[in-house]
Design an enzyme around this catalytic site. Structure first.
Site, PDB file in Angstrom:
ATOM      1  N   ASP A   1     -48.735  70.686 -22.242  1.00 58.57           N
ATOM      2  CA  ASP A   1     -48.348  69.276 -22.396  1.00 58.57           C
ATOM      3  C   ASP A   1     -49.235  68.603 -23.432  1.00 58.57           C
ATOM      4  O   ASP A   1     -48.755  67.966 -24.377  1.00 58.57           O
ATOM      5  CB  ASP A   1     -48.470  68.552 -21.044  1.00 58.57           C
ATOM      6  CG  ASP A   1     -48.205  67.063 -21.196  1.00 58.57           C
ATOM      7  OD1 ASP A   1     -47.163  66.716 -21.783  1.00 58.57           O
ATOM      8  OD2 ASP A   1     -49.040  66.257 -20.763  1.00 58.57           O
TER       9      ASP A   1
ATOM     10  N   ASP B   1     -60.110  74.055 -25.629  1.00 58.76           N
ATOM     11  CA  ASP B   1     -60.849  73.074 -26.448  1.00 58.76           C
ATOM     12  C   ASP B   1     -60.926  73.542 -27.901  1.00 58.76           C
ATOM     13  O   ASP B   1     -60.722  72.762 -28.840  1.00 58.76           O
ATOM     14  CB  ASP B   1     -62.233  72.761 -25.842  1.00 58.76           C
ATOM     15  CG  ASP B   1     -62.976  73.983 -25.333  1.00 58.76           C
ATOM     16  OD1 ASP B   1     -62.414  75.095 -25.338  1.00 58.76           O
ATOM     17  OD2 ASP B   1     -64.148  73.832 -24.930  1.00 58.76           O
TER      18      ASP B   1
ATOM     19  N   LYS C   1     -58.894  78.643 -20.303  1.00 55.75           N
ATOM     20  CA  LYS C   1     -60.133  77.899 -20.061  1.00 55.75           C
ATOM     21  C   LYS C   1     -60.843  78.620 -18.931  1.00 55.75           C
ATOM     22  O   LYS C   1     -61.385  78.004 -18.009  1.00 55.75           O
ATOM     23  CB  LYS C   1     -59.814  76.429 -19.713  1.00 55.75           C
ATOM     24  CG  LYS C   1     -61.017  75.512 -19.648  1.00 55.75           C
ATOM     25  CD  LYS C   1     -61.702  75.254 -20.979  1.00 55.75           C
ATOM     26  CE  LYS C   1     -63.088  74.676 -20.751  1.00 55.75           C
ATOM     27  NZ  LYS C   1     -63.865  74.517 -22.003  1.00 55.75           N
TER      28      LYS C   1
END
Ligand code: NAD
Ligand code: IPM
Ligand code: MN
Length: 352
Positions: A244, A220, A187
């Site tokens: 996670d 995403d 990210k």
């Protein structure tokens, strides 16, 4: 001498699913004339309420004397996560330097994915989650509590060493798989410092693995593609928090979190590795005897691989595949009516 296993069932459905994992493991090992010595430790929310500690002072030394740890789940509605999760689970991952959190996701024949038209085996990925630093670093604090200026800080910690060792573990695994593919989750478009470093290390490490076809994907977009086209993923490497979140997703697309196994590994074997289902203590179904024990059984299977019992590990994997394909015995999460124990019985029967 039999390897010794520290068993921490923990809270909620933890002890329920771990009981079945132990029964199945014993049955599988018996067939190859082997055995493990189980040492059950009572550390849980109930233990905390009785003693004021989630793990006794000598608990870490006790754990360290074992060859591996089999863990159920920890967390209870009446005890804060700062006690349970932050007193036992997360420190265990850090203290024993269990930097590889391996979470396989496989769509078994006979299990309905919530995604349309996914054939058996079409989802077959290994997520390598960084397990000792990143967004989970216990660094931060609260300022001006209770005032309009109350301020909370939680600092991510990404080290070159930390990024490198999890990425290398992923590349090593990818190299041994037929498709030899790896996706690095990032990210860095938003988190330029931490994930910028992650990306740099990824590009460096990739140079050492020209035989592995790798790419970098924003988290995403990855979440979207886990749903849109999960079949493209082989090995996926992610930071602590991204790993996670993505692994609840990778588990549910294979039918249930009740099938999601995990191995928390110290590859150098300086400490005992720890094996646990990726789901939690499921307070909503705890005590009802209906939890799916297969995530725990598959985690014990990963433990057997780690301990060198490849034959028993493979036997458990095929027994589970057989039970799921037959579709006669299923817990409610898989659309059936079977109990946790009946599911354990079915796997034991399928071993024979
Ligand atoms: P959860 O995984 O416990 O439950 C989420 C949902 O999945 C629930 O509806 C539950 O019934 C279902 N589920 C989970 N495991 C199942 C199984 N084996 N069979 C059938 N259904 C299953 O997550 P949560 O509710 O967000 O968390 C509950 C507690 O567990 C919290 O205290 C949390 O911090 C803790 N937790 C612990 C661990 C761990 O010990 N490794 C992991 C995740 C959550
Ligand atoms: C997991 C759990 C833990 C995590 C929680 C209980 C802190 O969700 O093992 O996936 O986030 O690592
Ligand atoms: Mn989780």
């Amino acid at each position: 001498m039999a390897a010794t296993i520290a068993v921490v069932g923990g809270d909620g459905i933890g002890p329920e699913v771990i009981d079945q994992a132990i029964r199945v493991t014993d049955a599988a090992l018996q067939r190859e004339g082997a055995a493990l010595a189980w040492n059950r430790l009572p550390w849980s929310s109930a233990f905390y309420k009785k003693t004021g500690q989630i793990i006794p002072d000598d608990g870490w030394t006790t754990l360290q004397k074992h060859d591996a740890i089999l863990f159920g789940a920890i967390g209870s509605p009446d005890v804060p996560d700062t006690v349970t999760v932050h007193g036992l689970l997360l420190p265990m991952r850090r203290k024993f330097d269990l930097y590889v959190n391996l979470r396989p996701a496989y769509l078994f024949d006979g299990v309905q994915s919530p995604l349309r038209d996914k054939p058996p085996g079409s989802i077959d990925m290994l997520v390598y989650r960084e397990n000792t630093e990143g967004e989970y670093a216990p660094v931060g604090g609260r300022l001006y509590a209770g005032t309009p200026h109350e301020t909370a800080l939680q600092t991510s910690v990404f080290t070159r060493r930390g990024c490198e060792r999890i990425l290398r573990a992923g590349f090593e695994a990818a190299r041994k798989r037929p498709r030899k593919k790896l996706t690095s989750i990032t990210k860095s478009n938003a988190q330029v410092h931490t994930l910028g470093l992650w990306d740099e290390v990824y590009r460096d490490v990739a140079k050492d693995y020209p035989d592995v076809q790798s790419n970098s994907l924003l988290v995403d977009a990855a979440a979207m593609d886990f749903v849109r086209k999960p079949e493209v993923f082989d090995v996926v490497v992610a930071s602590n928090l991204f790993g996670d979140i993505l692994t609840d997703l990778s588990a549910i697309i294979t039918g249930s979190v009740g099938l999601g196994a995990s191995a928390n590994i110290n590859p150098e074997r300086a400490f005992p590795s720890m094996f646990e289902p990726l789901h939690g203590s499921a307070p909503d179904i705890a005590g009802k005897g209906i939890a799916n024990p297969l995530a725990a059984v598959l985690s014990a299977k990963l433990m057997l691989d780690h301990l060198g019992h490849a034959q028993s590990a493979a036997a458990i994997q095929s027994a589970i595949a057989r039970v799921l394909k037959e579709a006669k015995v299923r817990t409610p999460d898989l659309g059936g009516k079977a109990t946790t124990t009946q599911m354990g019985n079915a796997v034991i029967a399928a071993l024979a």
